[in-house]
Design an enzyme around this catalytic site. Structure first.
Site, mmCIF file in Angstrom:
data_model
loop_
_atom_site.group_PDB
_atom_site.id
_atom_site.type_symbol
_atom_site.label_atom_id
_atom_site.label_comp_id
_atom_site.label_asym_id
_atom_site.label_seq_id
_atom_site.Cartn_x
_atom_site.Cartn_y
_atom_site.Cartn_z
ATOM 1 N N GLU A 27 0.656 -1.241 -0.115
ATOM 2 C CA GLU A 27 0.131 0.011 0.029
ATOM 3 C C GLU A 27 0.831 1.184 -0.104
ATOM 4 O O GLU A 27 2.003 1.091 0.236
ATOM 5 C CB GLU A 27 -0.851 -0.028 1.007
ATOM 6 C CG GLU A 27 -0.338 0.000 2.487
ATOM 7 C CD GLU A 27 -1.227 0.542 3.605
ATOM 8 O OE1 GLU A 27 -1.735 1.756 3.610
ATOM 9 O OE2 GLU A 27 -1.446 -0.248 4.582
ATOM 10 N N ASP A 141 -17.521 5.014 13.835
ATOM 11 C CA ASP A 141 -16.439 5.078 12.866
ATOM 12 C C ASP A 141 -15.620 3.554 12.806
ATOM 13 O O ASP A 141 -15.034 3.008 14.077
ATOM 14 C CB ASP A 141 -15.145 6.166 13.611
ATOM 15 C CG ASP A 141 -14.078 6.247 12.923
ATOM 16 O OD1 ASP A 141 -14.058 5.754 11.850
ATOM 17 O OD2 ASP A 141 -13.191 7.139 13.242
ATOM 18 N N LYS A 162 -3.598 -1.725 15.880
ATOM 19 C CA LYS A 162 -3.036 -1.061 16.803
ATOM 20 C C LYS A 162 -4.218 -0.802 18.041
ATOM 21 O O LYS A 162 -5.254 -0.633 17.721
ATOM 22 C CB LYS A 162 -2.668 0.412 16.597
ATOM 23 C CG LYS A 162 -1.256 0.663 15.542
ATOM 24 C CD LYS A 162 -0.848 1.745 15.721
ATOM 25 C CE LYS A 162 0.468 1.897 14.717
ATOM 26 N NZ LYS A 162 0.304 2.199 13.511
HETATM 27 N N1 PSU Z 1 -3.322 1.751 10.788
HETATM 28 C C1 PSU Z 1 -2.158 1.449 10.992
HETATM 29 N N2 PSU Z 1 -1.207 1.966 10.178
HETATM 30 C C2 PSU Z 1 -1.834 2.644 9.136
HETATM 31 C C3 PSU Z 1 -3.232 2.639 8.687
HETATM 32 C C4 PSU Z 1 -3.751 2.235 9.793
HETATM 33 O O1 PSU Z 1 -1.497 1.073 12.154
HETATM 34 O O2 PSU Z 1 -0.658 2.889 7.960
HETATM 35 C C5 PSU Z 1 -3.546 3.226 7.518
HETATM 36 C C6 PSU Z 1 -3.751 2.052 6.443
HETATM 37 O O3 PSU Z 1 -3.697 2.685 5.206
HETATM 38 C C7 PSU Z 1 -5.300 1.690 6.604
HETATM 39 C C8 PSU Z 1 -5.881 3.325 6.868
HETATM 40 O O4 PSU Z 1 -5.957 0.935 5.435
HETATM 41 O O5 PSU Z 1 -4.829 3.650 7.817
HETATM 42 C C9 PSU Z 1 -7.248 3.015 7.732
HETATM 43 O O6 PSU Z 1 -7.675 4.264 7.811
HETATM 44 P P1 PSU Z 1 -9.330 4.415 8.346
HETATM 45 O O7 PSU Z 1 -8.977 4.130 9.917
HETATM 46 O O8 PSU Z 1 -9.437 5.937 8.147
HETATM 47 O O9 PSU Z 1 -10.028 3.692 7.690
HETATM 48 MN MN MN Z 2 -12.692 6.232 10.168
#
Ligand code: PSU
Ligand code: MN
Length: 305
Positions: A27, A141, A162
């Protein structure tokens, strides 16, 4: 096979796929939003090398000038890393707009899965996935990553999630949506910086061969969903849970106080945790991505046999 009109598969990746050789998707949100420059670019290039050393071809995925790239050049990776957070963090809902407008996007787990699947790539290595946030019972969320895992047949190798997230609710959501959660060499969901979360995964799997067999069966069953492999950070790089949890609590407090919401929540929390733990968390982050890249490459190689 006719490929999507917005998709560009790099010559090296296209050749590997045509010959049935293993390919691993990577990614780009981790590059543009996840780490500072220049460590982000160094890490992205090192991860590609690790994948090659383990017998697969890397395909770093991003959106550049409205084109969905399955396989970025060194120059494109440098560009994504240098431009950093000025590159749009692109989730499923952003893809059509970015393509229509000819803009750039850093792909999250969600959009990397979408583009990998369009290109015919089955295995994807990353650091951590998004999940159900703490307090989701009122904020709603929940990362689009979970929905994508439910609907797109790509195996995602990560280091768990995390604990900025509610890990228990994240597992509940994945269960409801039929996403198998496999622990590599463990029966416990790893929590990214640490090897332990206290939550059990569905299955412990102990070899790349076994991972490949599991995903092959899922594909042969005709399932259209993915599979989540959670690979614990190597012991020597894992962090002190007290230190990391204190940083996470403080980051959550600050996000609440500032009213951070929507797509900004995850990047804000990740940046705060990093700031509060200094360089230590960055080192751990880099090492766990390397570890996931190795496992993903070996698994892709087994799957290609
Ligand atoms: N969690 C991590 N590292 C990351 C991400 C999430 O520990 O880099 C990034 C990844 O690209 C994941 C995105 O797909 O954040 C998720 O974002 P959201 O929670 O806004 O869906
Ligand atoms: Mn979100």
């Amino acid at each position: 096979m006719a490929l999507n009109k917005y998709l560009d598969v790099s010559p090296e990746v296209a050749e590997a796929l045509a010959a049935g050789r293993p390919v691993v998707a990577l990614e780009s949100t981790i590059i543009s939003h996840g780490m500072p420059y220049p460590q982000n670019v160094e890490t992205a290039l090192a991860v590609e090398n690790i994948i090659r050393e383990n017998g697969a071809v890397p395909a770093t995925i991003a959106i550049i000038g409205g084109r969905l790239k399955a396989g970025c050049t060194k120059e494109e990776i440098e560009y994504l890393g240098r431009t950093g957070t000025a590159v749009t963090k692109a989730s499923r809902r952003d893809l059509a707009m970015l393509c229509a407008r000819g803009q750039d996007g850093a792909t999250t787990v969600t959009t990397t899965m979408i583009i990998a699947h369009m290109a015919g790539i089955k295995v994807f290595a990353t650091g951590g996935i998004g999940g159900v946030h703490r307090g989701a019972e009122t904020t709603m969320d929940i990362s689009a990553d979970l929905e994508e895992l439910a609907h797109t047949p790509v195996m995602v190798v990560c280091a768990g999630a995390k604990s900025i997230l509610d890990l228990g609710l994240t597992l509940e959501y994945l269960e409801t949506h039929g996403v198998p959660v496999l622990g590599y060499g463990t029966h416990e969901l790893p929590a990214f910086y640490t090897r332990h979360s206290g939550f059990a995964v569905d299955y412990q799997v102990d070899s790349p061969e076994e991972l490949a067999a599991a995903f092959r069966a899922s594909l042969e069953l005709g399932f259209d969903g993915g599979m989540l492999v959670t690979n614990p950070i190597p012991e020597e790089y894992s962090m002190d849970p007290g230190v990391i949890n204190a940083a996470i609590e403080e980051a959550l407090r600050q996000a609440g106080a500032r009213g951070i919401h929507g797509k900004e929540t995850t990047p804000f929390l990740l940046a705060k945790v990093k700031e509060l733990t200094g360089g230590d968390s960055l080192d751990s982050n880099i090492q766990l991505v390397f570890n996931n890249a190795r496992l993903a490459a070996k698994t892709a190689a087994c799957l290609a046999k």
